[in-house]
Each structure stands twice: as structure tokens, then as C-alpha cells.
Design a protein around this motif. Structure first.
Motif, PDB file in Angstrom:
ATOM      1  N   ARG A  34      41.094  57.831  45.595  1.00  0.00           N
ATOM      2  CA  ARG A  34      40.559  57.993  44.238  1.00  0.00           C
ATOM      3  C   ARG A  34      40.504  56.654  43.510  1.00  0.00           C
ATOM      4  O   ARG A  34      39.529  56.365  42.812  1.00  0.00           O
ATOM      5  CB  ARG A  34      41.383  59.026  43.479  1.00  0.00           C
ATOM      6  N   VAL A  37      37.415  54.839  44.763  1.00  0.00           N
ATOM      7  CA  VAL A  37      36.166  55.338  44.184  1.00  0.00           C
ATOM      8  C   VAL A  37      35.986  54.799  42.761  1.00  0.00           C
ATOM      9  O   VAL A  37      34.901  54.345  42.391  1.00  0.00           O
ATOM     10  CB  VAL A  37      36.109  56.882  44.206  1.00  0.00           C
ATOM     11  N   VAL A  87      28.275  54.128  47.070  1.00  0.00           N
ATOM     12  CA  VAL A  87      28.853  54.876  45.963  1.00  0.00           C
ATOM     13  C   VAL A  87      29.612  56.105  46.477  1.00  0.00           C
ATOM     14  O   VAL A  87      29.111  56.851  47.313  1.00  0.00           O
ATOM     15  CB  VAL A  87      27.759  55.294  44.958  1.00  0.00           C
ATOM     16  N   GLY A  88      30.833  56.256  45.989  1.00  0.00           N
ATOM     17  CA  GLY A  88      31.652  57.414  46.330  1.00  0.00           C
ATOM     18  C   GLY A  88      32.467  57.274  47.595  1.00  0.00           C
ATOM     19  O   GLY A  88      33.335  58.093  47.856  1.00  0.00           O
ATOM     20  N   ASN A  89      32.195  56.241  48.389  1.00  0.00           N
ATOM     21  CA  ASN A  89      32.944  56.057  49.636  1.00  0.00           C
ATOM     22  C   ASN A  89      34.423  55.933  49.307  1.00  0.00           C
ATOM     23  O   ASN A  89      34.812  55.193  48.407  1.00  0.00           O
ATOM     24  CB  ASN A  89      32.434  54.818  50.364  1.00  0.00           C
ATOM     25  N   THR A  90      35.261  56.658  50.046  1.00  0.00           N
ATOM     26  CA  THR A  90      36.693  56.708  49.748  1.00  0.00           C
ATOM     27  C   THR A  90      37.470  55.529  50.316  1.00  0.00           C
ATOM     28  O   THR A  90      38.653  55.381  50.021  1.00  0.00           O
ATOM     29  CB  THR A  90      37.300  58.026  50.235  1.00  0.00           C
ATOM     30  N   GLU A 102      29.939  62.054  48.297  1.00  0.00           N
ATOM     31  CA  GLU A 102      30.002  62.801  47.041  1.00  0.00           C
ATOM     32  C   GLU A 102      31.210  62.328  46.246  1.00  0.00           C
ATOM     33  O   GLU A 102      32.251  62.024  46.818  1.00  0.00           O
ATOM     34  CB  GLU A 102      30.144  64.304  47.318  1.00  0.00           C
ATOM     35  N   ILE A 103      31.064  62.283  44.958  1.00  0.00           N
ATOM     36  CA  ILE A 103      32.158  61.887  44.079  1.00  0.00           C
ATOM     37  C   ILE A 103      32.747  63.151  43.453  1.00  0.00           C
ATOM     38  O   ILE A 103      32.007  64.015  42.980  1.00  0.00           O
ATOM     39  CB  ILE A 103      31.657  60.929  42.981  1.00  0.00           C
ATOM     40  N   LYS A 108      33.534  61.529  38.736  1.00  0.00           N
ATOM     41  CA  LYS A 108      32.143  61.305  38.318  1.00  0.00           C
ATOM     42  C   LYS A 108      32.041  61.293  36.789  1.00  0.00           C
ATOM     43  O   LYS A 108      31.360  60.448  36.209  1.00  0.00           O
ATOM     44  CB  LYS A 108      31.239  62.379  38.912  1.00  0.00           C
TER      45      LYS A 108
END
Length: 121
Positions: A34, A37, A87-90, A102-103, A108
Motif C-alpha cells: 500500500r 502504491v 499505476v497501481g503496481n504493488t 487495479e488500485i 484511489k
């Protein structure tokens, strides 16, 4: 990093440390993902998340994570600086480094500044 994101980023880092101290490794890792992100668009925070992931991999003696974090650590901040982030890669070695993801809805909302909690700019 805008203050309204920084507050949440720091909260995730603090949660990571608390869970790590309590040997709740699964939840500690979740907080690191988290933080990644939230911080991936900002070179310093992005690099720091990868640094913590590398240290986590070393602590857990996870060779895949350690070898996966080294190139991410070296390139992550630069990619943030030039705006080439997935974007959103953990951020973990368990996902391809260039895959957008996905976030989570709460993250988000923070990134889009649609949350009232700590909403300070």
C-alpha cells in the motif's frame, strides 16, 4: 508528495513497522504494498518503499524478493521522476515490474484527493 497523500503514506509505513515488530509478516507486507502504491509517483517515497521491501526480503530470507527488489530499487525512483510508472503496481517481486494494477478503492480516493481524512493540501 502532496501532504494529503504523505499522511497516508506515513501511516502505511508505521503500520508496516508495527506488524513487523509483532511478526505479522503477511499484514506487514500488505502495508508495504500500500505504501508503494501511494508513493510510486514520487521518487523518494517510491525508492524508500522498495528499500523496505528489499530489507523485508532479506529478513525473510526470500531470495526471489531480494533479487526482484534490487533492480526496482535502482530504477524505481528514476521512473517516478520521469513519469513512467505502472499505476497501481504493488511493487513486490511477485508481480511483473511494469504491470499496471487495479488500485484499492480507499487508496484511489486518496490519490484522487476524494477523501476527507487528513484532506490537507
Amino acid at each position: 508528495m502532496p501532504q494529503h497523500i504523505r499522511v497516508h503514506y506515513k501511516e502505511e509505513i508505521l503500520r508496516y513497522r508495527e506488524h513487523l515488530r509483532n511478526k505479522d509478516y503477511h499484514t506487514a507486507w500488505y502495508s508495504l504494498e500500500r505504501s508503494h502504491v501511494l508513493g510510486q509517483a514520487y521518487p523518494v517515497e517510491h525508492t524508500y518503499s522498495h528499500w523496505l521491501m528489499l530489507r523485508f526480503g532479506l529478513k525473510k530470507r526470500n531470495l526471489k524478493e531480494v533479487t526482484g527488489q534490487i533492480p526496482r530499487l535502482l530504477a524505481g525512483g528514476l521512473k517516478s521522476f520521469i513519469g513512467l510508472i505502472p499505476v497501481g503496481n504493488t511493487g513486490g517481486a511477485n508481480v511483473p515490474p511494469l504491470r499496471p494494477m487495479e488500485i484499492a478503492p480507499d487508496l484511489k480516493a486518496i490519490l484522487e484527493n476524494k477523501t476527507n481524512k487528513h484532506n490537507v493540501c
